[in-house]
Scaffold this motif. Structure first.
Motif: not given
Length: 234
Positions: A86-90, A118-127, A202-212
Protein backbone atom coordinates in the motif's frame (compact mmCIF):
# COMPACT_ATOMS: atom_id res chain seq x y z
CA UNK A 1 13.17 -11.81 12.40
CA UNK A 2 10.37 -9.96 10.66
CA UNK A 3 10.12 -6.20 11.21
CA UNK A 4 6.97 -4.20 10.43
CA UNK A 5 7.20 -0.50 9.52
CA UNK A 6 4.03 1.58 10.03
CA UNK A 7 2.80 4.46 7.92
CA UNK A 8 1.68 8.04 8.45
CA UNK A 9 0.35 8.63 12.01
CA UNK A 10 0.14 4.89 12.56
CA UNK A 11 1.94 2.66 15.02
CA UNK A 12 2.40 -0.99 15.98
CA UNK A 13 -1.38 -1.43 16.30
CA UNK A 14 -1.55 -1.47 12.51
CA UNK A 15 0.08 -4.89 12.62
CA UNK A 16 -1.62 -6.46 15.63
CA UNK A 17 -3.06 -9.34 13.53
CA UNK A 18 0.36 -9.98 12.00
CA UNK A 19 2.50 -9.89 15.13
CA UNK A 20 0.00 -12.27 16.76
CA UNK A 21 0.35 -14.69 13.85
CA UNK A 22 4.14 -14.49 13.43
CA UNK A 23 5.89 -14.84 16.81
CA UNK A 24 9.34 -13.97 15.47
CA UNK A 25 8.26 -10.47 14.50
CA UNK A 26 8.35 -6.96 15.90
CA UNK A 27 6.44 -3.87 14.85
CA UNK A 28 8.08 -0.47 15.09
CA UNK A 29 5.74 1.33 17.45
CA UNK A 30 6.26 4.79 16.00
CA UNK A 31 8.96 7.13 14.74
CA UNK A 32 8.28 9.96 17.17
CA UNK A 33 9.19 13.36 15.75
CA UNK A 34 11.81 11.98 13.36
CA UNK A 35 11.27 13.81 10.09
CA UNK A 36 13.35 11.96 7.50
CA UNK A 37 12.81 8.55 5.97
CA UNK A 38 16.48 7.76 6.33
CA UNK A 39 16.40 8.36 10.09
CA UNK A 40 13.21 6.31 10.35
CA UNK A 41 15.08 3.51 8.59
CA UNK A 42 17.85 3.77 11.16
CA UNK A 43 15.25 3.20 13.89
CA UNK A 44 14.30 -0.05 12.13
CA UNK A 45 17.92 -1.15 11.85
CA UNK A 46 18.57 -0.20 15.49
CA UNK A 47 15.59 -2.38 16.47
CA UNK A 48 17.13 -5.32 14.64
CA UNK A 49 20.43 -4.65 16.39
CA UNK A 50 18.79 -4.61 19.82
CA UNK A 51 17.08 -7.90 19.04
CA UNK A 52 20.36 -9.44 17.91
CA UNK A 53 19.11 -10.00 14.35
CA UNK A 54 21.98 -9.80 11.87
CA UNK A 55 19.59 -10.44 8.97
CA UNK A 56 15.87 -9.78 8.87
CA UNK A 57 12.75 -9.42 6.73
CA UNK A 58 11.14 -5.98 6.38
CA UNK A 59 7.45 -5.32 5.75
CA UNK A 60 6.58 -1.68 5.12
CA UNK A 61 3.03 -0.35 4.92
CA UNK A 62 2.22 3.00 3.25
CA UNK A 63 4.92 5.49 4.33
CA UNK A 64 6.51 2.47 5.99
CA UNK A 65 7.09 1.02 2.52
CA UNK A 66 9.27 3.99 1.76
CA UNK A 67 11.02 3.48 5.10
CA UNK A 68 11.61 -0.17 4.18
CA UNK A 69 13.25 0.89 0.92
CA UNK A 70 15.60 3.14 2.88
CA UNK A 71 16.43 0.20 5.16
CA UNK A 72 17.37 -1.75 2.05
CA UNK A 73 19.41 1.16 0.72
CA UNK A 74 21.32 1.48 4.00
CA UNK A 75 21.84 -2.23 4.66
CA UNK A 76 21.06 -4.38 1.62
CA UNK A 77 23.21 -7.25 2.86
CA UNK A 78 21.04 -7.55 6.00
CA UNK A 79 17.62 -7.58 4.33
CA UNK A 80 16.52 -11.14 3.53
CA UNK A 81 13.12 -10.24 2.11
CA UNK A 82 11.27 -6.98 1.48
CA UNK A 83 7.53 -6.24 1.40
CA UNK A 84 6.22 -3.02 -0.15
CA UNK A 85 2.57 -2.70 0.79
CA UNK A 86 0.00 0.00 0.00
CA UNK A 87 2.82 2.36 -0.87
CA UNK A 88 4.47 4.35 -3.64
CA UNK A 89 7.90 4.93 -5.13
CA UNK A 90 7.41 8.20 -7.03
CA UNK A 91 9.08 11.46 -6.08
CA UNK A 92 6.88 14.37 -4.91
CA UNK A 93 4.50 15.31 -7.69
CA UNK A 94 3.26 18.72 -8.71
CA UNK A 95 0.70 19.87 -6.20
CA UNK A 96 1.63 17.37 -3.48
CA UNK A 97 3.23 19.90 -1.10
CA UNK A 98 0.20 22.18 -1.39
CA UNK A 99 -2.31 19.38 -0.82
CA UNK A 100 -0.43 18.12 2.23
CA UNK A 101 -0.14 21.67 3.58
CA UNK A 102 -3.88 22.16 3.13
CA UNK A 103 -4.55 19.08 5.26
CA UNK A 104 -2.11 20.28 7.91
CA UNK A 105 -3.97 23.59 7.95
CA UNK A 106 -7.20 21.78 8.79
CA UNK A 107 -5.49 20.60 11.96
CA UNK A 108 -4.21 24.08 12.80
CA UNK A 109 -7.57 25.76 12.18
CA UNK A 110 -10.08 23.16 13.36
CA UNK A 111 -8.09 20.77 15.53
CA UNK A 112 -6.41 17.44 14.92
CA UNK A 113 -9.66 15.49 15.24
CA UNK A 114 -10.99 17.37 12.20
CA UNK A 115 -7.82 16.52 10.28
CA UNK A 116 -8.09 12.80 11.09
CA UNK A 117 -11.79 12.74 10.25
CA UNK A 118 -11.01 14.22 6.84
CA UNK A 119 -7.93 12.10 6.13
CA UNK A 120 -8.81 8.65 7.44
CA UNK A 121 -12.12 7.70 5.76
CA UNK A 122 -10.69 7.57 2.20
CA UNK A 123 -7.93 5.31 3.55
CA UNK A 124 -10.47 2.60 4.38
CA UNK A 125 -12.58 0.73 1.84
CA UNK A 126 -16.10 2.13 1.99
CA UNK A 127 -17.74 -1.15 3.12
CA UNK A 128 -15.35 -1.27 6.08
CA UNK A 129 -15.95 2.26 7.34
CA UNK A 130 -19.20 1.24 9.01
CA UNK A 131 -17.54 -1.57 10.96
CA UNK A 132 -17.05 0.17 14.30
CA UNK A 133 -14.92 -2.65 15.70
CA UNK A 134 -12.47 -2.07 12.82
CA UNK A 135 -12.71 1.65 12.17
CA UNK A 136 -12.86 3.13 15.66
CA UNK A 137 -9.58 1.60 16.95
CA UNK A 138 -7.89 2.80 13.74
CA UNK A 139 -9.26 6.30 14.28
CA UNK A 140 -8.13 6.29 17.92
CA UNK A 141 -4.63 5.21 16.91
CA UNK A 142 -4.37 8.12 14.49
CA UNK A 143 -5.80 10.64 16.96
CA UNK A 144 -3.24 9.63 19.57
CA UNK A 145 -0.39 10.44 17.17
CA UNK A 146 -1.19 14.16 17.22
CA UNK A 147 -0.43 17.10 14.98
CA UNK A 148 3.30 17.25 15.71
CA UNK A 149 3.82 13.67 14.55
CA UNK A 150 1.65 14.29 11.50
CA UNK A 151 3.77 17.31 10.60
CA UNK A 152 7.02 15.37 11.09
CA UNK A 153 5.73 12.54 8.89
CA UNK A 154 4.75 15.02 6.18
CA UNK A 155 8.22 16.59 6.25
CA UNK A 156 9.73 13.13 5.85
CA UNK A 157 7.48 12.33 2.90
CA UNK A 158 8.09 15.62 1.12
CA UNK A 159 11.84 15.25 1.64
CA UNK A 160 11.92 11.68 0.39
CA UNK A 161 14.89 10.63 -1.74
CA UNK A 162 14.54 9.23 -5.24
CA UNK A 163 14.02 5.44 -5.19
CA UNK A 164 12.87 4.45 -8.67
CA UNK A 165 16.46 3.77 -9.76
CA UNK A 166 16.92 1.54 -6.70
CA UNK A 167 14.10 -0.86 -7.56
CA UNK A 168 15.84 -2.82 -10.36
CA UNK A 169 18.82 -3.36 -8.05
CA UNK A 170 16.84 -5.16 -5.33
CA UNK A 171 17.99 -8.77 -5.31
CA UNK A 172 15.93 -10.30 -2.51
CA UNK A 173 12.38 -11.74 -2.67
CA UNK A 174 9.91 -8.85 -2.71
CA UNK A 175 6.20 -8.92 -1.90
CA UNK A 176 4.30 -6.08 -3.57
CA UNK A 177 0.76 -5.87 -2.23
CA UNK A 178 -2.22 -3.53 -2.02
CA UNK A 179 -5.97 -3.58 -1.65
CA UNK A 180 -8.26 -3.77 -4.63
CA UNK A 181 -10.12 -0.67 -3.36
CA UNK A 182 -7.09 1.37 -2.30
CA UNK A 183 -7.77 4.83 -3.71
CA UNK A 184 -4.47 6.23 -2.41
CA UNK A 185 -2.02 3.52 -3.53
CA UNK A 186 -3.80 1.81 -6.40
CA UNK A 187 -3.37 -1.69 -7.83
CA UNK A 188 -2.06 -0.12 -11.05
CA UNK A 189 0.65 1.68 -9.07
CA UNK A 190 1.72 -1.62 -7.51
CA UNK A 191 1.67 -3.42 -10.84
CA UNK A 192 4.18 -0.83 -12.05
CA UNK A 193 6.35 -1.31 -8.96
CA UNK A 194 6.38 -5.09 -9.32
CA UNK A 195 7.21 -4.83 -13.02
CA UNK A 196 10.61 -3.27 -12.33
CA UNK A 197 11.71 -5.37 -9.34
CA UNK A 198 13.30 -8.59 -10.61
CA UNK A 199 12.30 -11.02 -7.84
CA UNK A 200 8.87 -9.70 -6.95
CA UNK A 201 5.41 -11.15 -6.45
CA UNK A 202 2.27 -9.00 -6.81
CA UNK A 203 -0.76 -9.59 -4.58
CA UNK A 204 -4.00 -7.59 -4.90
CA UNK A 205 -6.39 -8.22 -2.01
CA UNK A 206 -10.06 -8.10 -3.00
CA UNK A 207 -12.40 -5.79 -1.11
CA UNK A 208 -9.71 -4.02 0.91
CA UNK A 209 -8.56 -0.41 1.02
CA UNK A 210 -5.39 1.32 2.12
CA UNK A 211 -5.39 0.10 5.73
CA UNK A 212 -4.77 -3.38 4.42
CA UNK A 213 -3.17 -5.16 7.42
CA UNK A 214 -6.24 -4.40 9.55
CA UNK A 215 -8.90 -4.56 6.84
CA UNK A 216 -7.88 -7.98 5.51
CA UNK A 217 -5.68 -9.66 8.13
CA UNK A 218 -6.31 -13.21 6.93
CA UNK A 219 -5.33 -12.46 3.36
CA UNK A 220 -2.33 -10.41 4.45
CA UNK A 221 -1.12 -13.13 6.79
CA UNK A 222 -1.44 -15.73 4.04
CA UNK A 223 0.60 -13.55 1.69
CA UNK A 224 3.24 -13.06 4.39
CA UNK A 225 3.49 -16.78 5.03
CA UNK A 226 4.03 -17.42 1.34
CA UNK A 227 6.59 -14.61 1.12
CA UNK A 228 8.49 -15.95 4.13
CA UNK A 229 8.66 -19.37 2.47
CA UNK A 230 10.59 -18.01 -0.49
CA UNK A 231 14.31 -18.88 -0.44
CA UNK A 232 16.81 -16.11 0.19
CA UNK A 233 20.39 -15.56 -0.90
CA UNK A 234 23.14 -16.84 1.37
Amino acid sequence: MLLFCPGLICDARTFAPQTAAFPDSRAINAYGLVDSLQDMARIVIDTADREGAERFDVFGHSMGGRVALEVYRLAPERVRRLALVSTGVHSPREGEPASRAALQQVGYDKGFTALVDQWLPPMVAEPNRDKAELYEPMRQMCLEAGQDVFDANVRALLGRPEVESLLPQIDCPVLVMTGELDAWASPAQHEAIAAVIPNSELVIVPGAGHMLPLEAPGEVNAAIANWLSRPVRD
